[in-house]
Design a protein around this motif. Structure first.
Motif, mmCIF file in Angstrom:
data_model
loop_
_atom_site.group_PDB
_atom_site.id
_atom_site.type_symbol
_atom_site.label_atom_id
_atom_site.label_comp_id
_atom_site.label_asym_id
_atom_site.label_seq_id
_atom_site.Cartn_x
_atom_site.Cartn_y
_atom_site.Cartn_z
ATOM 1 N N ALA A 21 0.825 -1.214 0.000
ATOM 2 C CA ALA A 21 0.000 0.000 0.000
ATOM 3 C C ALA A 21 0.859 1.263 0.000
ATOM 4 O O ALA A 21 0.337 2.365 -0.256
ATOM 5 N N LEU A 22 2.160 1.147 0.269
ATOM 6 C CA LEU A 22 3.043 2.315 0.271
ATOM 7 C C LEU A 22 3.626 2.605 -1.101
ATOM 8 O O LEU A 22 4.363 3.595 -1.257
ATOM 9 N N LEU A 23 3.333 1.781 -2.086
ATOM 10 C CA LEU A 23 3.888 1.992 -3.428
ATOM 11 C C LEU A 23 3.586 3.372 -4.006
ATOM 12 O O LEU A 23 4.466 3.994 -4.616
ATOM 13 N N PRO A 24 2.375 3.910 -3.863
ATOM 14 C CA PRO A 24 2.124 5.254 -4.430
ATOM 15 C C PRO A 24 3.005 6.340 -3.827
ATOM 16 O O PRO A 24 3.141 7.421 -4.415
ATOM 17 N N TRP A 25 3.629 6.087 -2.662
ATOM 18 C CA TRP A 25 4.463 7.095 -2.012
ATOM 19 C C TRP A 25 5.967 6.855 -2.227
ATOM 20 O O TRP A 25 6.748 7.797 -2.150
ATOM 21 N N GLY A 26 6.336 5.618 -2.494
ATOM 22 C CA GLY A 26 7.752 5.300 -2.439
ATOM 23 C C GLY A 26 8.469 5.235 -3.759
ATOM 24 O O GLY A 26 9.703 5.154 -3.793
ATOM 25 N N VAL A 27 7.775 5.261 -4.891
ATOM 26 C CA VAL A 27 8.438 5.176 -6.191
ATOM 27 C C VAL A 27 8.761 6.580 -6.679
ATOM 28 O O VAL A 27 7.840 7.383 -6.889
ATOM 29 N N PRO A 28 10.023 6.934 -6.842
ATOM 30 C CA PRO A 28 10.371 8.304 -7.292
ATOM 31 C C PRO A 28 9.792 8.600 -8.669
ATOM 32 O O PRO A 28 9.857 7.784 -9.579
ATOM 33 N N GLY A 29 9.219 9.765 -8.794
ATOM 34 C CA GLY A 29 8.689 10.190 -10.083
ATOM 35 C C GLY A 29 7.359 9.564 -10.450
ATOM 36 O O GLY A 29 6.849 9.818 -11.536
ATOM 37 N N LEU A 55 -1.477 14.922 -3.204
ATOM 38 C CA LEU A 55 -1.348 14.151 -1.965
ATOM 39 C C LEU A 55 -2.612 13.341 -1.668
ATOM 40 O O LEU A 55 -2.541 12.187 -1.237
ATOM 41 N N ALA A 56 -3.769 13.977 -1.923
ATOM 42 C CA ALA A 56 -5.028 13.281 -1.664
ATOM 43 C C ALA A 56 -5.183 12.065 -2.568
ATOM 44 O O ALA A 56 -5.653 11.001 -2.138
ATOM 45 N N ALA A 60 -5.504 8.213 -1.527
ATOM 46 C CA ALA A 60 -6.608 7.372 -1.969
ATOM 47 C C ALA A 60 -6.090 6.081 -2.586
ATOM 48 O O ALA A 60 -6.648 4.990 -2.365
ATOM 49 N N SER A 61 -5.007 6.170 -3.360
ATOM 50 C CA SER A 61 -4.419 4.966 -3.950
ATOM 51 C C SER A 61 -3.913 4.025 -2.871
ATOM 52 O O SER A 61 -4.154 2.809 -2.901
ATOM 53 N N ALA A 338 -12.943 7.655 -6.609
ATOM 54 C CA ALA A 338 -12.256 8.951 -6.526
ATOM 55 C C ALA A 338 -11.121 9.027 -7.537
ATOM 56 O O ALA A 338 -10.943 10.058 -8.222
ATOM 57 N N LEU A 339 -10.365 7.943 -7.678
ATOM 58 C CA LEU A 339 -9.275 7.943 -8.652
ATOM 59 C C LEU A 339 -9.817 7.979 -10.078
ATOM 60 O O LEU A 339 -9.253 8.629 -10.958
ATOM 61 N N GLY A 340 -10.914 7.290 -10.322
ATOM 62 C CA GLY A 340 -11.530 7.341 -11.650
ATOM 63 C C GLY A 340 -12.039 8.717 -11.998
ATOM 64 O O GLY A 340 -11.899 9.178 -13.149
ATOM 65 N N TRP A 341 -12.638 9.385 -11.007
ATOM 66 C CA TRP A 341 -13.107 10.756 -11.249
ATOM 67 C C TRP A 341 -11.929 11.669 -11.583
ATOM 68 O O TRP A 341 -12.011 12.497 -12.496
#
Length: 351
Positions: A21-29, A55-56, A60-61, A338-341
């Motif tokens: 679940a931390l992947l959206p935060w930990g991959v540079p770029g 950030l939101a 959500a991801s 939310a991500l789809g929107w």
């Protein structure tokens, strides 16, 4: 109680995948929104709203991934007990299911019992009079239970031996179903009230004393009890601190509980109903008897019991286990929407 006691998992192995679940935060770029090219970024003003939105969407991801993994682990809230304070009692309903209970108080066999009507049932008997003693007892007990939602009830039926129908509960549907179940089958001729009373008192074993206790015996006859049985009943009543109530469904031709004036008091002991009543009355624990020879008298007896047993009581209730998988799937769906929107609102290029 720790937080872990309030949460369990059917497949806890999936929890090892939660770091994904931390992947959206930990991959540079790895931006959530696709970046757009601009000639000179220094000329672009600071946009706090865009940063907050980015950030939101990352949150959500991450939350959606975590919710999906938790759903795969199938979380649940374990069952637990809660104490409630109220007014009422713990009541054991002890209902006679002998063959004589399939007769009406008029002495006639009711057509609802499945037998051929005898003893002069005619058109002069009303539908109420044609009801059997067992049917009348179940009807009034059902109404009694419905008026006392804070009580805890247990139920046994008996003839030659006691049969447990329901343990202590305050669930109205279960209690009503147990009373209705007392109508199944036909009664048999033999009756052992001593074993029935001891069986009803055994339901109080291993239970903490939390308030008023009642054993409500509903029967249309008495019994001669052996000395050992009488001693066991007296000890159990005192040990469990139980009030004994006997609702005697008396037919017109049946003997009363009291000796008629001028009768031989010793000879009256040969009458099972008189013998049983005298024994119950000799006990050191509270006892009350009612002679109910009509539906109205039965209603008055039960109403009197209702007035007597309305004391403070503490009950322990079990809140059943609750599955939380659906809540996790719902949270994952909200995050996906939310991500789809956001994806639909994203600009592919500057106009």
């Amino acid at each position: 109680m720790s937080a872990l006691d309030w949460l369990g998992f059917v497949h806890p192995g999936w929890l090892w995948a939660l770091p994904l679940a931390l992947l959206p935060w930990g991959v540079p770029g790895a931006a959530v929104l696709r970046p757009l090219r601009f000639a000179h970024l220094a000329l672009w003003p600071a946009d706090a709203a865009s940063r907050a939105l980015a950030l939101a969407l990352r949150a959500a991801s991450s939350l959606g991934l975590a919710a999906m993994l938790l759903a795969l682990a199938q979380p649940y809230r374990p069952a637990y007990e809660v104490q409630r304070e109220g007014r009422g009692a713990e009541i054991v309903l002890l209902l006679d299911r002998s063959r004589s209970m399939d007769q009406s108080p008029m002495g006639s066999t009711g057509p609802m019992a499945g037998y051929t009507p005898t003893y002069g049932v005619t058109a002069r008997h009303s539908a109420e009079e044609r009801l059997t003693k067992a049917q009348l007892a179940r009807r009034e007990l059902s109404a009694f239970v419905a008026r006392r939602p804070q009580d805890r009830f247990a139920m046994m039926v008996f003839s030659s031996r006691p049969l447990k129908v329901l343990g202590f509960t305050e669930k109205p549907a279960a209690i009503q179903a147990a009373i209705e179940a007392g109508a199944i089958g036909r009664g048999i001729g033999n009756t052992d009230i001593g074993a029935a009373v001891l069986g009803g008192l055994s339901l109080f074993e291993q239970r903490a004393y939390t308030g008023s206790r009642v054993l409500m015996l509903v029967s249309d006859g008495g019994d001669h009890l052996e000395v050992e049985t009488r001693d066991a009943i007296a000890q159990a009543l005192a040990r469990h601190r139980v009030r004994l109530v006997w609702i005697y469904l008396r037919a017109p031709q049946s003997p009363g509980l009291e000796v008629e004036p001028g009768s031989d008091a010793e000879a009256a002991n040969t009458v099972p109903e008189v013998f049983l009543h005298r024994f119950f009355r000799s006990l050191k624990t509270p006892y009350k008897a009612y002679e109910a020879g009509s539906p109205e008298a039965l209603q008055q007896a039960i109403a009197d019991v209702e007035r007597l047993e309305n004391l403070p009581i503490t009950t322990t209730d079990t809140v059943p286990r609750r599955d939380l998988t659906g809540a996790c799937l719902g949270l994952a769906l909200v995050c996906a929407l939310a991500l789809g929107w956001a994806a639909r609102k994203e600009l592919p290029a500057w106009a």
